[in-house]
Design a protein around this motif. Sequence first.
Motif, mmCIF file in Angstrom:
data_model
loop_
_atom_site.group_PDB
_atom_site.id
_atom_site.type_symbol
_atom_site.label_atom_id
_atom_site.label_comp_id
_atom_site.label_asym_id
_atom_site.label_seq_id
_atom_site.Cartn_x
_atom_site.Cartn_y
_atom_site.Cartn_z
ATOM 1 N N MET A 1 0.840 -1.188 0.000
ATOM 2 C CA MET A 1 0.000 0.000 0.000
ATOM 3 C C MET A 1 0.885 1.251 0.000
ATOM 4 O O MET A 1 1.833 1.341 0.783
ATOM 5 N N SER A 2 0.590 2.213 -0.849
ATOM 6 C CA SER A 2 1.370 3.439 -0.923
ATOM 7 C C SER A 2 1.072 4.331 0.276
ATOM 8 O O SER A 2 -0.064 4.348 0.790
ATOM 9 N N PRO A 3 2.078 5.098 0.735
ATOM 10 C CA PRO A 3 1.841 6.013 1.857
ATOM 11 C C PRO A 3 0.805 7.064 1.498
ATOM 12 O O PRO A 3 0.653 7.459 0.342
ATOM 13 N N ALA A 4 0.087 7.531 2.507
ATOM 14 C CA ALA A 4 -0.882 8.611 2.320
ATOM 15 C C ALA A 4 -0.147 9.918 2.065
ATOM 16 O O ALA A 4 1.023 10.094 2.447
ATOM 17 N N ASP A 5 -0.824 10.859 1.412
ATOM 18 C CA ASP A 5 -0.267 12.184 1.143
ATOM 19 C C ASP A 5 -0.433 13.038 2.401
ATOM 20 O O ASP A 5 -1.564 13.271 2.851
ATOM 21 N N PRO A 6 0.669 13.508 2.999
ATOM 22 C CA PRO A 6 0.543 14.318 4.220
ATOM 23 C C PRO A 6 -0.217 15.621 4.010
ATOM 24 O O PRO A 6 -0.721 16.209 4.979
ATOM 25 N N ARG A 7 -0.342 16.074 2.753
ATOM 26 C CA ARG A 7 -1.073 17.315 2.480
ATOM 27 C C ARG A 7 -2.577 17.143 2.610
ATOM 28 O O ARG A 7 -3.306 18.122 2.783
ATOM 29 N N THR A 8 -3.031 15.913 2.490
ATOM 30 C CA THR A 8 -4.477 15.660 2.577
ATOM 31 C C THR A 8 -4.830 14.709 3.714
ATOM 32 O O THR A 8 -6.013 14.420 3.920
ATOM 33 N N TYR A 9 -3.831 14.230 4.430
ATOM 34 C CA TYR A 9 -4.079 13.277 5.511
ATOM 35 C C TYR A 9 -4.995 13.902 6.558
ATOM 36 O O TYR A 9 -4.801 15.061 6.975
ATOM 37 N N ASP A 10 -5.977 13.149 7.012
ATOM 38 C CA ASP A 10 -7.012 13.676 7.907
ATOM 39 C C ASP A 10 -6.550 13.614 9.365
ATOM 40 O O ASP A 10 -6.755 12.606 10.060
ATOM 41 N N LEU A 11 -5.930 14.672 9.846
ATOM 42 C CA LEU A 11 -5.462 14.725 11.226
ATOM 43 C C LEU A 11 -6.621 14.755 12.213
ATOM 44 O O LEU A 11 -6.509 14.229 13.326
ATOM 45 N N GLU A 12 -7.718 15.378 11.821
ATOM 46 C CA GLU A 12 -8.869 15.443 12.725
ATOM 47 C C GLU A 12 -9.458 14.056 12.949
ATOM 48 O O GLU A 12 -9.839 13.696 14.070
ATOM 49 N N ALA A 13 -9.513 13.245 11.904
ATOM 50 C CA ALA A 13 -10.013 11.880 12.053
ATOM 51 C C ALA A 13 -9.085 11.061 12.937
ATOM 52 O O ALA A 13 -9.539 10.247 13.758
ATOM 53 N N LEU A 14 -7.777 11.274 12.797
ATOM 54 C CA LEU A 14 -6.816 10.574 13.658
ATOM 55 C C LEU A 14 -7.016 10.980 15.110
ATOM 56 O O LEU A 14 -6.995 10.129 16.016
ATOM 57 N N ARG A 15 -7.216 12.262 15.335
ATOM 58 C CA ARG A 15 -7.459 12.745 16.698
ATOM 59 C C ARG A 15 -8.705 12.087 17.289
ATOM 60 O O ARG A 15 -8.696 11.618 18.439
ATOM 61 N N GLU A 16 -9.791 12.065 16.536
ATOM 62 C CA GLU A 16 -11.029 11.451 17.020
ATOM 63 C C GLU A 16 -10.822 9.965 17.308
ATOM 64 O O GLU A 16 -11.418 9.411 18.237
#
Length: 312
Positions: free
Chosen positions: A1-16
């Motif tokens: 699996m390719s790494p996610a793009d940090p420019r669009t990675y959902d930090l809010e979802a990770l926080r939740e």
Amino acid sequence: MSPADPRTYDLEALRERVLPETGGAVDESIPQLAEASPDLCGIAVVLADGTVRASSQADVAFSVQSAVKPFLFALALLDTDGEALDRIGIEPTGEAFDAIKLESHTGRPPNPMVNAGALLTAALVDGDDPDARTERIVRGLSAFAGRDLEIDDEVARCEHLLGDRNHALAHLMRAEGTLEVGADDAVAVYARACAVLVDAQTLAVMGATLALGGVNPVTGERVVSARVARDVVSVMATCGVYDGSGRWMRSVGVPAKSSVSGAIVLSAPGLLGAAVVSPPLDEQGTSVRGRVVSERLSADLGLHVFGVPAHA
């Protein structure tokens, strides 16, 4: 699996995702830390082009505490033209951050990421007295952060007053001839450094500055040389999470520094800086949610320094 793009990675979802994790306990070494909300959780990532991405609560201020140690080491290396490497060891200890222990054959602190080492690095920065060294440290940290930082004077007072083990370490280094300034002066300066106020977003910029060879990606300013940044990040990798550093590098694989305020600063060499703050700590003094966030960021963004890319 390719790494996610940090420019669009959902930090809010990770926080939740990590908020339901309720393990750990808030540090109680000083009243201000004991009063921290266990519900605080902020995440920030800063990219090489200066892009800053942040979740909710990434702008909540807290005292930097032990996350200041890599930056004190960097300033000491800069101000002593590298002499600090001869004054401080760089080996992991496998012991607590405030262990009353020096190298048996040299009297040096074992590394700059434990309290003994940080007391010495704070004493090695330029300045003829504690006030001058404090001013130099705040100015240097502000350059790493890309904005003017301030000290919480009440936190600094409590750190100085209640830091019995730091006083013991300073006196021990004085007795060994390792520390050349007064023991109380050394503790006072280090206490002020720990009391500098940051937030997760600011700390991520600081981590990115180290990760990107000493150049602040937001301001474009060269803060330290590439050699200094390399040396600091190397020691973060081996010693930054104290006696949990080996497990950290296996599971997260990103050089980092933990803190009793619940902050973790990460420096992914050549890629980005990141930070997370969540006060409840595990037995090693590392943020419980912060560890989970760091593991997820590393896996999703492909940050593990020993990971082999899928195309290799």
